[in-house]
Design a protein around this motif. Sequence first.
Motif, PDB file in Angstrom:
ATOM      1  N   TYR A 222     -20.988  33.776  26.499  1.00 59.68           N
ATOM      2  CA  TYR A 222     -21.086  33.748  25.632  1.00 59.68           C
ATOM      3  C   TYR A 222     -20.974  32.460  25.241  1.00 59.68           C
ATOM      4  CZ  TYR A 222     -17.554  38.418  25.601  1.00 59.68           C
ATOM      5  OH  TYR A 222     -17.257  39.536  25.828  1.00 59.68           O
ATOM      6  N   VAL A 223     -22.063  32.218  23.838  1.00 55.72           N
ATOM      7  CA  VAL A 223     -22.517  31.600  22.965  1.00 55.72           C
ATOM      8  C   VAL A 223     -22.024  31.353  21.821  1.00 55.72           C
ATOM      9  CG1 VAL A 223     -24.004  30.860  25.314  1.00 55.72           C
ATOM     10  CG2 VAL A 223     -25.040  31.889  23.520  1.00 55.72           C
ATOM     11  N   THR A 224     -22.125  30.032  21.341  1.00 47.64           N
ATOM     12  CA  THR A 224     -22.475  29.664  19.781  1.00 47.64           C
ATOM     13  C   THR A 224     -23.109  28.830  19.344  1.00 47.64           C
ATOM     14  OG1 THR A 224     -21.610  26.826  20.244  1.00 47.64           O
ATOM     15  CG2 THR A 224     -19.577  29.341  20.393  1.00 47.64           C
TER      16      THR A 224
ATOM     17  N   LYS B  74     -13.792  39.721  19.163  1.00 46.57           N
ATOM     18  CA  LYS B  74     -14.939  40.581  18.657  1.00 46.57           C
ATOM     19  C   LYS B  74     -15.358  39.919  18.063  1.00 46.57           C
ATOM     20  CE  LYS B  74     -10.556  44.353  19.444  1.00 46.57           C
ATOM     21  NZ  LYS B  74      -9.863  44.817  18.545  1.00 46.57           N
ATOM     22  N   ASP B  75     -16.256  40.934  17.664  1.00 48.33           N
ATOM     23  CA  ASP B  75     -17.888  40.347  16.654  1.00 48.33           C
ATOM     24  C   ASP B  75     -18.627  39.874  17.253  1.00 48.33           C
ATOM     25  OD1 ASP B  75     -15.949  41.870  14.362  1.00 48.33           O
ATOM     26  OD2 ASP B  75     -14.736  40.391  14.106  1.00 48.33           O
ATOM     27  N   THR B  76     -18.636  39.556  18.400  1.00 51.90           N
ATOM     28  CA  THR B  76     -20.452  39.109  18.915  1.00 51.90           C
ATOM     29  C   THR B  76     -21.201  40.346  18.723  1.00 51.90           C
ATOM     30  OG1 THR B  76     -19.410  40.157  20.947  1.00 51.90           O
ATOM     31  CG2 THR B  76     -18.022  38.634  20.033  1.00 51.90           C
ATOM     32  N   PHE B  77     -22.578  39.092  18.913  1.00 53.80           N
ATOM     33  CA  PHE B  77     -23.410  39.814  19.288  1.00 53.80           C
ATOM     34  C   PHE B  77     -24.639  40.184  20.283  1.00 53.80           C
ATOM     35  CE2 PHE B  77     -21.656  38.778  14.930  1.00 53.80           C
ATOM     36  CZ  PHE B  77     -22.195  40.471  13.663  1.00 53.80           C
ATOM     37  N   VAL B  78     -25.248  40.768  20.965  1.00 53.83           N
ATOM     38  CA  VAL B  78     -26.069  40.779  22.018  1.00 53.83           C
ATOM     39  C   VAL B  78     -26.843  39.995  21.273  1.00 53.83           C
ATOM     40  CG1 VAL B  78     -27.354  41.778  23.389  1.00 53.83           C
ATOM     41  CG2 VAL B  78     -25.360  42.889  23.133  1.00 53.83           C
ATOM     42  N   ILE B  79     -27.858  38.687  22.172  1.00 56.20           N
ATOM     43  CA  ILE B  79     -28.566  38.142  22.310  1.00 56.20           C
ATOM     44  C   ILE B  79     -29.862  38.504  22.846  1.00 56.20           C
ATOM     45  CG2 ILE B  79     -29.446  35.943  22.235  1.00 56.20           C
ATOM     46  CD1 ILE B  79     -27.200  34.564  22.275  1.00 56.20           C
ATOM     47  N   ALA B  80     -30.658  39.034  21.344  1.00 55.17           N
ATOM     48  CA  ALA B  80     -31.551  39.828  22.399  1.00 55.17           C
ATOM     49  C   ALA B  80     -33.170  39.048  22.637  1.00 55.17           C
ATOM     50  CB  ALA B  80     -32.814  41.163  21.554  1.00 55.17           C
ATOM     51  N   ARG B  81     -34.265  39.610  23.528  1.00 53.34           N
ATOM     52  CA  ARG B  81     -35.085  38.380  23.472  1.00 53.34           C
ATOM     53  C   ARG B  81     -36.265  37.276  22.280  1.00 53.34           C
ATOM     54  NH1 ARG B  81     -36.100  36.722  29.301  1.00 53.34           N
ATOM     55  NH2 ARG B  81     -34.806  38.310  30.873  1.00 53.34           N
ATOM     56  N   ASP B  82     -35.892  38.948  21.460  1.00 51.48           N
ATOM     57  CA  ASP B  82     -36.717  38.416  20.385  1.00 51.48           C
ATOM     58  C   ASP B  82     -35.871  37.189  19.722  1.00 51.48           C
ATOM     59  OD1 ASP B  82     -38.899  39.847  21.055  1.00 51.48           O
ATOM     60  OD2 ASP B  82     -37.799  41.811  20.146  1.00 51.48           O
ATOM     61  N   ASP B  83     -34.253  37.556  19.951  1.00 49.76           N
ATOM     62  CA  ASP B  83     -33.545  36.569  18.841  1.00 49.76           C
ATOM     63  C   ASP B  83     -33.925  35.346  19.267  1.00 49.76           C
ATOM     64  OD1 ASP B  83     -33.192  39.065  17.363  1.00 49.76           O
ATOM     65  OD2 ASP B  83     -30.976  39.288  18.804  1.00 49.76           O
ATOM     66  N   ASP B  84     -33.653  34.678  20.470  1.00 45.69           N
ATOM     67  CA  ASP B  84     -33.925  33.355  21.016  1.00 45.69           C
ATOM     68  C   ASP B  84     -34.512  33.495  22.585  1.00 45.69           C
ATOM     69  OD1 ASP B  84     -33.492  31.247  21.881  1.00 45.69           O
ATOM     70  OD2 ASP B  84     -32.085  30.913  20.442  1.00 45.69           O
ATOM     71  N   SER B  85     -35.652  33.432  22.603  1.00 42.05           N
ATOM     72  CA  SER B  85     -36.696  33.639  23.664  1.00 42.05           C
ATOM     73  C   SER B  85     -35.634  32.371  24.913  1.00 42.05           C
ATOM     74  CB  SER B  85     -37.746  34.139  23.821  1.00 42.05           C
ATOM     75  OG  SER B  85     -38.995  32.782  23.094  1.00 42.05           O
ATOM     76  N   ARG B  86     -35.788  31.014  24.476  1.00 42.64           N
ATOM     77  CA  ARG B  86     -36.011  30.125  24.603  1.00 42.64           C
ATOM     78  C   ARG B  86     -34.229  29.991  25.677  1.00 42.64           C
ATOM     79  NH1 ARG B  86     -32.827  24.889  23.540  1.00 42.64           N
ATOM     80  NH2 ARG B  86     -31.926  25.988  22.008  1.00 42.64           N
ATOM     81  N   VAL B  87     -33.286  30.436  25.172  1.00 45.75           N
ATOM     82  CA  VAL B  87     -31.869  30.275  25.793  1.00 45.75           C
ATOM     83  C   VAL B  87     -32.757  31.632  27.458  1.00 45.75           C
ATOM     84  CG1 VAL B  87     -31.164  32.072  24.042  1.00 45.75           C
ATOM     85  CG2 VAL B  87     -29.212  31.225  26.060  1.00 45.75           C
TER      86      VAL B  87
ATOM     87  N   ARG C  37     -24.757  37.210  24.734  1.00 50.70           N
ATOM     88  CA  ARG C  37     -24.095  37.379  23.699  1.00 50.70           C
ATOM     89  C   ARG C  37     -23.451  35.931  22.495  1.00 50.70           C
ATOM     90  NH1 ARG C  37     -21.936  42.762  23.340  1.00 50.70           N
ATOM     91  NH2 ARG C  37     -21.419  42.482  21.590  1.00 50.70           N
ATOM     92  N   LEU C  38     -23.985  36.018  21.593  1.00 53.71           N
ATOM     93  CA  LEU C  38     -23.553  35.093  20.585  1.00 53.71           C
ATOM     94  C   LEU C  38     -21.685  35.375  19.803  1.00 53.71           C
ATOM     95  CD1 LEU C  38     -24.971  32.576  19.018  1.00 53.71           C
ATOM     96  CD2 LEU C  38     -25.202  34.476  17.187  1.00 53.71           C
ATOM     97  N   TYR C  39     -21.104  34.142  19.491  1.00 56.05           N
ATOM     98  CA  TYR C  39     -19.946  34.474  19.044  1.00 56.05           C
ATOM     99  C   TYR C  39     -19.464  33.340  18.140  1.00 56.05           C
ATOM    100  CZ  TYR C  39     -17.262  30.881  21.626  1.00 56.05           C
ATOM    101  OH  TYR C  39     -17.492  29.375  22.804  1.00 56.05           O
ATOM    102  N   GLY C  40     -18.712  33.631  17.249  1.00 55.64           N
ATOM    103  CA  GLY C  40     -18.617  32.893  15.991  1.00 55.64           C
ATOM    104  C   GLY C  40     -17.462  32.072  16.104  1.00 55.64           C
ATOM    105  N   ALA C  41     -17.588  31.068  17.258  1.00 53.26           N
ATOM    106  CA  ALA C  41     -16.643  29.847  17.252  1.00 53.26           C
ATOM    107  C   ALA C  41     -17.761  28.918  16.448  1.00 53.26           C
ATOM    108  CB  ALA C  41     -16.334  29.480  18.533  1.00 53.26           C
ATOM    109  N   GLU C  42     -16.514  27.566  15.688  1.00 54.42           N
ATOM    110  CA  GLU C  42     -17.460  26.326  15.107  1.00 54.42           C
ATOM    111  C   GLU C  42     -17.741  25.497  16.530  1.00 54.42           C
ATOM    112  OE1 GLU C  42     -15.295  25.046  12.217  1.00 54.42           O
ATOM    113  OE2 GLU C  42     -15.838  26.709  10.410  1.00 54.42           O
ATOM    114  N   GLY C  43     -18.783  24.404  16.269  1.00 56.38           N
ATOM    115  CA  GLY C  43     -19.167  24.061  17.187  1.00 56.38           C
ATOM    116  C   GLY C  43     -20.139  24.344  18.519  1.00 56.38           C
ATOM    117  N   PRO C  44     -20.411  24.257  19.243  1.00 62.80           N
ATOM    118  CA  PRO C  44     -21.159  23.554  20.132  1.00 62.80           C
ATOM    119  C   PRO C  44     -20.115  24.195  21.534  1.00 62.80           C
ATOM    120  CG  PRO C  44     -21.491  21.660  20.360  1.00 62.80           C
ATOM    121  CD  PRO C  44     -20.344  22.805  18.936  1.00 62.80           C
ATOM    122  N   ASN C  45     -20.260  25.143  22.047  1.00 65.97           N
ATOM    123  CA  ASN C  45     -19.519  25.627  23.599  1.00 65.97           C
ATOM    124  C   ASN C  45     -20.006  27.116  23.806  1.00 65.97           C
ATOM    125  OD1 ASN C  45     -16.984  25.830  25.291  1.00 65.97           O
ATOM    126  ND2 ASN C  45     -15.563  25.602  23.135  1.00 65.97           N
ATOM    127  N   ALA C  46     -19.190  27.385  25.002  1.00 67.98           N
ATOM    128  CA  ALA C  46     -19.823  28.635  26.037  1.00 67.98           C
ATOM    129  C   ALA C  46     -18.380  28.899  26.804  1.00 67.98           C
ATOM    130  CB  ALA C  46     -21.316  28.570  26.664  1.00 67.98           C
TER     131      ALA C  46
END
Length: 372
Positions: free
Chosen positions: A122-124, A68-81, A100-109
């Motif tokens: 989901y990406v961190t 839970k507590d995830t957020f959609v990554i809009a194009r304006d938020d990060d056009s690169r990804v 979507r962005l989720y709150g885990a620490e460290g790089p993961n997907a």
Amino acid sequence: MFARLRSSWPVLGAFLLVLGVSGTYSLLLCALLWWVGLPWWIGLIPFGFSLVGAEALHVLRDNEPPTKDTFVIARDDDSRVHAVLDRLCALTGLDRPVLRLYGAEGPNAVAHVPDRGPATVYVTADLLEQLDNQQLEAVLAHELAHLSHRDQRVISFAEGMSRWMLNLPISAVNLMYRVNEALWVLSLRAGTDWDPLFDAVEEVAEKRERIRRAEPLPLLLRPLALVVVLLGRGLIIIAALAVLPATLAGVLLFILTALPSNIVVLRLVRRRELAADRAAAELTGAPTVLASVLTSMTAAIPVSQPKGLSSLAAMDALSILPHTHPQPRETGAEDGFWRKSIALCRRAFSTHPPVAARVDALRDLASRRLTG
């Protein structure tokens, strides 16, 4: 054709091993029944139950988002990804998943397919910050491979096959909860406010007001609806009394058979991970990039996650790396029998192959591409 079979055999063989464990239990039961003089074919029934239970678990389980507590990554938020994902989807022909962005620490997907709605990756934040475009492409290609291979569905079915003795009563309980909620809604529309059995409905007050604002049933249908509700509630109570002993028996059987079942399912999960690595490397044409990013990402994975994210372990099966740092690297001081045994057990119960093994497989693929 032979090369294709050779590359797909580890995954197919692992799945056949899952079927083999369930089939072995049935054969042992057949032998026991034959030995005591009962019809041996009754022992085949559990294998059929394992198939039905695996499918029932998928149909009836509440396939909630992995966190839970995830957020959609809009194009304006990060056009690169988004640009990287667009390119990969164009190459594969896959429908574009939601980012979507989720709150885990460290790089993961993590890749996830809900019951309703589009697939999601989901990406961190650390993943987006630490990886360049080529590395990000390798990671997203790995997650798209999970979606393309329908790994979530395959792993779910394998888990159901290995745990059918628990899944059938659990699926029955889930079905009772859903029927219970439907009867409660019907009673509200019929003008009677009966609380749901077992307290199964979440946010009861909010749902009650929303249903009351909806169009009620016609007066002529309300008596019939109340009769249906009364009969349904009685059947649910009777079913609950029948399911309880079945659940207790299932727990006992699960305890007796859990160890080999879990080992073979986790073997399948690790094979699917290697297959996703291979597919990502073939899609991007850069196996060495994925190999290097796996090494660097592993070093950045924390030993533990925040307390609010303790459920992340359930997401490991379809994440590119476990959410907590793997066991320490083995050294020369760990040559003792017990240390080797502990390391072997850790590998048997891990969701991912050792990073060194994944890197070696990718480098072997790169060398074959150069020589081929």
